[in-house]
Design a protein around this motif. Structure first.
Motif, mmCIF file in Angstrom:
data_model
loop_
_atom_site.group_PDB
_atom_site.id
_atom_site.type_symbol
_atom_site.label_atom_id
_atom_site.label_comp_id
_atom_site.label_asym_id
_atom_site.label_seq_id
_atom_site.Cartn_x
_atom_site.Cartn_y
_atom_site.Cartn_z
ATOM 1 N N GLY A 15 0.829 -1.119 -0.113
ATOM 2 C CA GLY A 15 -0.005 0.165 0.114
ATOM 3 C C GLY A 15 0.651 1.324 0.243
ATOM 4 O O GLY A 15 0.352 2.383 0.296
ATOM 5 N N LEU A 16 2.243 1.217 -0.508
ATOM 6 C CA LEU A 16 3.062 2.363 -0.595
ATOM 7 C C LEU A 16 2.723 2.942 -1.802
ATOM 8 O O LEU A 16 2.463 2.545 -2.723
ATOM 9 N N SER A 17 3.004 4.352 -1.878
ATOM 10 C CA SER A 17 2.737 5.218 -3.115
ATOM 11 C C SER A 17 3.985 4.907 -3.905
ATOM 12 O O SER A 17 5.090 4.675 -3.439
ATOM 13 N N LYS A 18 3.840 4.778 -5.275
ATOM 14 C CA LYS A 18 4.884 4.662 -5.980
ATOM 15 C C LYS A 18 5.716 5.864 -6.041
ATOM 16 O O LYS A 18 5.531 6.919 -5.557
ATOM 17 N N GLY A 19 7.170 5.636 -6.376
ATOM 18 C CA GLY A 19 7.873 6.825 -6.297
ATOM 19 C C GLY A 19 9.443 6.384 -6.052
ATOM 20 O O GLY A 19 10.125 7.177 -6.200
ATOM 21 N N ASN A 20 9.599 5.320 -5.285
ATOM 22 C CA ASN A 20 10.881 4.724 -5.285
ATOM 23 C C ASN A 20 11.508 4.568 -6.565
ATOM 24 O O ASN A 20 10.866 3.954 -7.574
ATOM 25 N N LYS A 21 12.933 4.998 -6.659
ATOM 26 C CA LYS A 21 13.475 4.703 -7.976
ATOM 27 C C LYS A 21 14.492 3.775 -7.747
ATOM 28 O O LYS A 21 15.534 3.776 -6.761
ATOM 29 N N TYR A 22 14.648 2.575 -8.455
ATOM 30 C CA TYR A 22 15.675 1.398 -8.314
ATOM 31 C C TYR A 22 16.346 1.468 -9.451
ATOM 32 O O TYR A 22 16.231 1.702 -10.697
ATOM 33 N N SER A 23 17.891 0.958 -9.325
ATOM 34 C CA SER A 23 18.828 0.886 -10.335
ATOM 35 C C SER A 23 19.175 -0.457 -9.908
ATOM 36 O O SER A 23 18.822 -1.278 -8.923
ATOM 37 N N ALA A 24 20.036 -0.872 -10.490
ATOM 38 C CA ALA A 24 20.723 -2.401 -10.541
ATOM 39 C C ALA A 24 22.264 -2.157 -10.575
ATOM 40 O O ALA A 24 22.717 -1.326 -11.296
ATOM 41 N N GLN A 25 23.150 -2.989 -10.175
ATOM 42 C CA GLN A 25 24.421 -2.882 -10.011
ATOM 43 C C GLN A 25 25.130 -4.266 -10.292
ATOM 44 O O GLN A 25 24.672 -5.096 -9.569
ATOM 45 N N GLY A 26 26.270 -4.280 -11.051
ATOM 46 C CA GLY A 26 27.025 -5.419 -10.916
ATOM 47 C C GLY A 26 26.503 -6.395 -11.950
ATOM 48 O O GLY A 26 25.420 -6.168 -12.723
ATOM 49 N N GLU A 27 27.118 -7.453 -12.325
ATOM 50 C CA GLU A 27 26.646 -8.480 -13.204
ATOM 51 C C GLU A 27 25.272 -9.154 -12.819
ATOM 52 O O GLU A 27 24.839 -9.726 -13.885
ATOM 53 N N ARG A 28 25.086 -9.348 -11.544
ATOM 54 C CA ARG A 28 24.083 -10.301 -11.117
ATOM 55 C C ARG A 28 22.792 -9.046 -11.155
ATOM 56 O O ARG A 28 21.745 -9.426 -10.487
ATOM 57 N N GLN A 29 22.929 -7.952 -11.292
ATOM 58 C CA GLN A 29 22.010 -6.976 -11.367
ATOM 59 C C GLN A 29 21.346 -6.861 -9.842
ATOM 60 O O GLN A 29 20.066 -7.103 -9.820
ATOM 61 N N ILE A 30 22.123 -6.526 -8.773
ATOM 62 C CA ILE A 30 21.589 -6.462 -7.433
ATOM 63 C C ILE A 30 20.939 -5.077 -7.347
ATOM 64 O O ILE A 30 21.402 -4.190 -7.872
ATOM 65 N N PRO A 31 19.617 -5.046 -6.728
ATOM 66 C CA PRO A 31 18.941 -3.917 -6.876
ATOM 67 C C PRO A 31 19.477 -2.858 -5.698
ATOM 68 O O PRO A 31 20.116 -3.202 -4.748
#
Length: 137
Positions: A15-31
């Motif tokens: 129930g959280l409002s959208k707005g967080n921005k996620y990226s990924a790092q490394g070969e395994r695409q860790i969030p």
């Protein structure tokens, strides 16, 4: 399902409002989540626990010391045993192990729905979906 997509679904589930921005790092695409008032957070389970706390739904992390440990155990299982395993034999083994474990339980911690149930579902969803799609073809 990419970790960023899973975290977006978790936000919605909580129930959280959208707005967080996620990226990924490394070969395994860790969030990675860049927070507004502190350092960035790295890792699926770390970010997921943070979102649960943001939503004031700490009960999803476990209510007793033992249940909290079991939740952490299954979150670790998700990252170490489910993520990164894509062979049919590996997934078959994971599903058999889970089936045996859940034989006398409603949820992973017994009778309480937790973050571990949510993230394990998200992690296994892609395998089950792929399995059904391959049967239809």
């Amino acid at each position: 399902m990419a970790a960023a997509a899973e975290l977006t679904l978790l936000e919605k589930c909580l129930g959280l409002s959208k707005g967080n921005k996620y990226s990924a790092q490394g070969e395994r695409q860790i969030p990675v989540l860049q927070t507004n008032n502190g350092p960035s957070l790295t890792g699926l389970t770390t970010i997921a626990a943070h979102l649960v706390q943001q939503a004031n739904k700490e009960y999803l992390l476990g209510s007793t010391a033992e249940e909290k440990a079991v939740v952490q155990q299954w979150l670790e299982y998700r990252v170490t045993q489910v993520d990164g395993h894509s062979s049919k034999d590996d997934i078959r083994t994971v599903l058999k192990d889970l089936n045996s474990y859940l034989e006398d339980k409603v949820y992973l911690t017994g009778y309480n729905f937790t973050l571990a149930d949510i993230l394990l579902y998200y992690g296994l969803h892609r395998f089950i979906e792929t399995s059904y799609q391959s049967r239809d073809n």
